[in-house]
Design a protein around this motif. Structure first.
Motif, mmCIF file in Angstrom:
data_model
loop_
_atom_site.group_PDB
_atom_site.id
_atom_site.type_symbol
_atom_site.label_atom_id
_atom_site.label_comp_id
_atom_site.label_asym_id
_atom_site.label_seq_id
_atom_site.Cartn_x
_atom_site.Cartn_y
_atom_site.Cartn_z
ATOM 1 N N PHE A 191 0.854 -1.186 0.000
ATOM 2 C CA PHE A 191 0.000 0.000 0.000
ATOM 3 C C PHE A 191 0.888 1.234 0.000
ATOM 4 C CE2 PHE A 191 -2.421 -3.377 2.028
ATOM 5 C CZ PHE A 191 -3.651 -3.306 1.381
ATOM 6 N N SER A 203 -0.712 7.486 0.989
ATOM 7 C CA SER A 203 -1.951 8.165 0.611
ATOM 8 C C SER A 203 -1.664 9.630 0.338
ATOM 9 C CB SER A 203 -2.994 8.054 1.730
ATOM 10 O OG SER A 203 -3.299 6.698 1.976
ATOM 11 N N PHE A 263 -7.915 -3.139 3.730
ATOM 12 C CA PHE A 263 -7.081 -3.766 4.750
ATOM 13 C C PHE A 263 -7.766 -4.950 5.415
ATOM 14 C CE2 PHE A 263 -4.479 -0.013 4.356
ATOM 15 C CZ PHE A 263 -3.210 -0.483 4.634
ATOM 16 N N VAL A 289 3.289 -1.182 4.042
ATOM 17 C CA VAL A 289 2.386 -0.026 4.080
ATOM 18 C C VAL A 289 3.194 1.242 4.304
ATOM 19 C CG1 VAL A 289 0.366 1.004 5.164
ATOM 20 C CG2 VAL A 289 0.589 -1.486 5.063
ATOM 21 N N SER A 295 -5.803 7.430 13.591
ATOM 22 C CA SER A 295 -4.939 6.640 12.711
ATOM 23 C C SER A 295 -4.089 5.680 13.515
ATOM 24 C CB SER A 295 -4.027 7.557 11.878
ATOM 25 O OG SER A 295 -4.763 8.282 10.933
ATOM 26 N N THR A 330 -10.617 2.392 2.139
ATOM 27 C CA THR A 330 -9.270 2.010 2.567
ATOM 28 C C THR A 330 -9.331 0.931 3.643
ATOM 29 O OG1 THR A 330 -8.444 4.228 2.062
ATOM 30 C CG2 THR A 330 -7.100 2.860 3.522
ATOM 31 N N SER A 359 5.740 4.723 9.397
ATOM 32 C CA SER A 359 4.849 5.636 10.125
ATOM 33 C C SER A 359 5.640 6.644 10.946
ATOM 34 C CB SER A 359 3.922 4.843 11.056
ATOM 35 O OG SER A 359 3.081 5.716 11.773
ATOM 36 N N ILE A 379 -4.072 1.669 12.983
ATOM 37 C CA ILE A 379 -2.842 0.965 12.601
ATOM 38 C C ILE A 379 -2.486 -0.078 13.654
ATOM 39 C CG2 ILE A 379 -0.362 1.231 12.189
ATOM 40 C CD1 ILE A 379 -1.020 4.033 11.046
ATOM 41 N N LEU A 388 0.142 5.066 6.513
ATOM 42 C CA LEU A 388 -1.309 4.913 6.507
ATOM 43 C C LEU A 388 -1.999 5.991 7.345
ATOM 44 C CD1 LEU A 388 -3.732 3.145 5.687
ATOM 45 C CD2 LEU A 388 -3.300 1.759 7.726
#
Length: 704
Positions: free
Chosen positions: A564, A567, A583, A596, A608, A579, A631, A612, A599
């Motif tokens: 992924f 975004s 997932f 990812v 978020s 989205t 992240s 996650i 995200l």
């Protein structure tokens, strides 16, 4: 479940109409089926109504039916498919033939359920890599490969106008017309006179029965008798048919032969279908023809002599006559004539022309000049004794001034020479055609083998150019490597900082840490996205049976790759829901790798982090899953989960003299790296001045 494909109707999307097109294009259903099953995308694309995209899709459908697996069985997201297609484009860049570039599309990554196909491909590719190591710098093999193309069998043979088949038998006539009518003339002669009249219009006459052969023919009609036309080979009647196939593909076939010979000379066992001695013989026969199917200069000295004479005769005669007239003019200027009284009386009475008297005085000189002129022509054109008779007849016995050659006789002589050329060429063509007719199947297979060699050779060259190695297969889940290199960056910039990293249990794992679910933190522009891309590239390549861009690599196979990408901004409610739906598919128990990139942009940071954390917990519960999430919310995510999730970090330590970030691109294990925005602000402060610099300086103070 794999399925055997025995006919075109067994292939998805091929109905009766499309099957007919395939058969017309390839010549038979078996050849069409062979092209599809072997993945000959280039040839399939040429079928009416087809294009490359359709051909690729069709081949993938056939592979899927045969192997029981599709490319989407492993690559579960559009982004994963994008990485695969970009990797494939890199490999295509090393192909030396359009055939190989197209055929690269048949290589797909397989899930662990078809590890047998992965291992089979690994064996083939390992061999390609060895070959590339031996030949990648060999300019000769590369030059030869670039000239090899698929055999072109779709062309019309020009009708042979100088040859005719004549028969008095209606059945033989019908058979000959059906078999040869499109390539040469076929006539039914109902009488001897009709036979002779027809024959005089051609250089070579084939009598297909003996009806008129007992009669005496005029000197200018010399037919060749053939007792059984039905059993005669093409080489006897129309050798141009088989020769044309080789002539139209002369460069490809010649270069294929040379490529096979070169590979064998390097100790590479290649194409056992033809021994070395037959290759030499075939190459020798090929050298006899040119790309038009004619006999090449140097093959037959007699043909060369006749061709030279035919090409030069007009100019030669013109020059010789001009020279002769100069000599005659000189004779006239330097001559003195004395008329005896009796001769003068005859002239005065009109019983003798003065011209006639003058002619008698000049006859010896005239004939000497004409003889010298004819001799000059014969010598210049290198004519044989029988041919000099034609030259002697070019000039009149009676004195004429200026001297002129008889153009009608000259045309007849040129036709005589051309007939001799055609006759000798036909003899050569028949010998050549016999060899070609028996060699076509072998040559077709050989050219295909050379083209397929380029497919493997390109993969080997790709691996060598990127310093790639075949990964070691380990029990999983896990993968790890040393000096991994992002190929997209390497291909764009020519260099890239190598990275060391490990996920799960491998010999590269930090102090035996076998954590399968990772959070990757770090500085902006530090290379997190590039590393995620590197992971996707390497894992996809390993599942294709291809080498990977690293100095050492260990991997366990998985059943699905979910990639992924980052975004673009915060999503609205509908996009956010979509989205999350995407997932949800990672929640099953199958083995998988999830990659990812940031995200957290799907909604506000707090929410978020919780989302996650929940996704990571689900992945951690599946003992066959691996995941790397990039992240900036590592600490928030850890606060929202009790699962054992490792956090690795890529951190910048400062700015260099050029104000670039100093970054250790290899992630530091078990370390939460800061995004260090203050370094970005500092860089902007140092790169600007005035009011802008003051603005950045104020922002910088906030970090102190």
């Amino acid at each position: 479940m794999s399925v055997d494909i025995r006919s075109l109707r067994d292939i998805p999307r091929i109905g009766d109409k499309m099957a007919k097109r395939f058969i017309e294009h390839f010549g038979s259903e078996s050849l069409a089926l062979e092209a599809i099953v072997s993945g000959d995308i280039a040839s399939i694309s040429e079928v009416e109504g087809m294009g490359q995209r359709y051909a690729i899709s069709l081949v993938h459908d056939v592979q899927s039916k045969k192997d029981g697996v599709t490319v989407s069985d492993l690559l579960k997201t559009r982004e994963a498919m994008d990485v695969y297609e970009k990797v494939l484009d890199l490999v295509k860049g090393f192909a030396h033939t359009s055939y190989a570039r197209d055929k690269m599309n048949i290589f797909i990554p397989y899930p662990s359920s078809r590890s047998d196909l992965i291992l089979e491909m690994r064996r083939s590719v390992s061999s390609y890599m060895e070959t590339a190591a031996l030949l990648q710098d060999d300019k000769e093999i590369i030059s030869l490969l670039t000239k090899v193309k698929q055999l072109n069998l779709k062309f019309t043979i020009p009708k042979v106008r100088d040859r005719v088949v004549i028969t008095a038998d209606q059945k033989i006539f019908e058979h000959a017309r059906e078999r040869f009518g499109s390539m040469l003339d076929v006539h039914l002669a109902r009488s001897l006179s009709e036979f002779i009249d027809t024959a005089r219009g051609y250089s070579h006459v084939i009598a297909a029965d003996d009806t008129y052969m007992a009669f005496d023919f005029p000197e200018d009609v010399k037919p060749e008798f053939l007792s059984d036309l039905k059993s005669a080979g093409n080489w006897q009647i129309i050798p141009e048919k088989d020769i044309s196939v080789f002539a139209k593909n002369l460069e490809s076939i010649t270069c294929s032969i040379q490529a096979v010979q070169l590979l064998r000379s390097k100790g590479i066992k290649f194409y056992a279908g033809i021994p070395d001695s037959d290759l030499v013989k075939l190459a020798s026969v090929l050298s006899v023809i040119d790309e038009s199917g004619n006999i090449t200069t140097g093959t037959d000295k007699e043909v060369d002599r006749l061709r030279s004479a035919t090409a030069g005769i007009d100019q030669c005669v013109t020059d010789a006559v001009k020279n002769a007239n100069s000599k005659l003019d000189e004779c006239l200027l330097n001559s003195e004539f004395t008329l005896r009284g009796q001769e003068m009386l005859k002239v005065m009475k009109g019983s003798v022309e003065l011209k006639e008297l003058v002619g008698k005085k000049l006859r010896i000189s005239y004939h000497a000049v004409v003889k010298e002129c004819a001799s000059e022509i014969c010598s210049t054109l290198d004519l044989e004794k029988k041919e000099t008779i034609f030259i002697d007849s070019l000039f009149p016995e009676e004195i004429t001034h200026p001297l002129e050659a008889d153009r009608e006789h000259l045309t007849s002589f040129k036709q005589h020479l051309e007939k001799k050329i055609l006759k000798r060429q036909l003899e050569h063509k028949r010998e050549v055609s016999k060899v070609f007719a028996s060699s076509f199947g072998i040559v077709r297979d050989m050219v295909r083998e050379v083209l397929d060699f380029d497919v493997g050779f390109a993969i080997g060259c790709f691996a060598s150019a990127h310093g790639m190695i075949m990964p070691e297969i380990v029990e999983g889940p896990g993968f790890g490597f040393e000096k991994g290199r992002n190929m997209f960056i390497l291909s764009r910039h020519g260099k890239v900082v190598p990275i060391d990293y490990s996920v799960g249990m491998t010999s590269f794992s930090p102090q035996g840490d076998a954590n399968r679910v990772i959070l990757l933190s770090g500085v902006n522009s530090g290379g997190k996205t590039s590393m995620l891309e590197l992971l996707a590239q390497s894992v996809i390549l390993a599942h294709m049976g291809f080498p990977v861009p690293a100095s050492a690599f260990e991997i366990s196979f998985t059943d699905g790759i979910y990639y992924f990408a980052k975004s673009k901004g915060t999503l609205d409610a509908g996009a956010f829901e979509t989205t999350l739906t995407e997932f949800a598919v990672v929640a099953d128990d199958s083995s998988k790798l999830v990659l990812v990139d940031e995200l957290e942009s799907i909604t506000e940071p707090g929410a978020s982090a919780k989302i996650i954390a929940g996704i990571l917990e689900v992945l951690a519960e599946n003992k066959q899953s691996m995941a790397v999430f990039v992240s900036h919310l590592s600490e928030l995510i850890l606060e929202n989960t009790e699962s054992s999730i490792r956090v690795d970090g890529i951190e910048a330590s400062g700015l260099d003299a050029d104000l670039n970030l100093i970054v250790d691109r290899s992630p530091r294990y078990n370390y939460i790296a800061k995004s260090t925005p203050e370094l970005i602000v500092e860089r902007l402060s140092k790169k600007t001045n005035g009011r802008e610099q003051a603005f950045y300086a104020k922002l910088r103070e906030k970090f102190r």
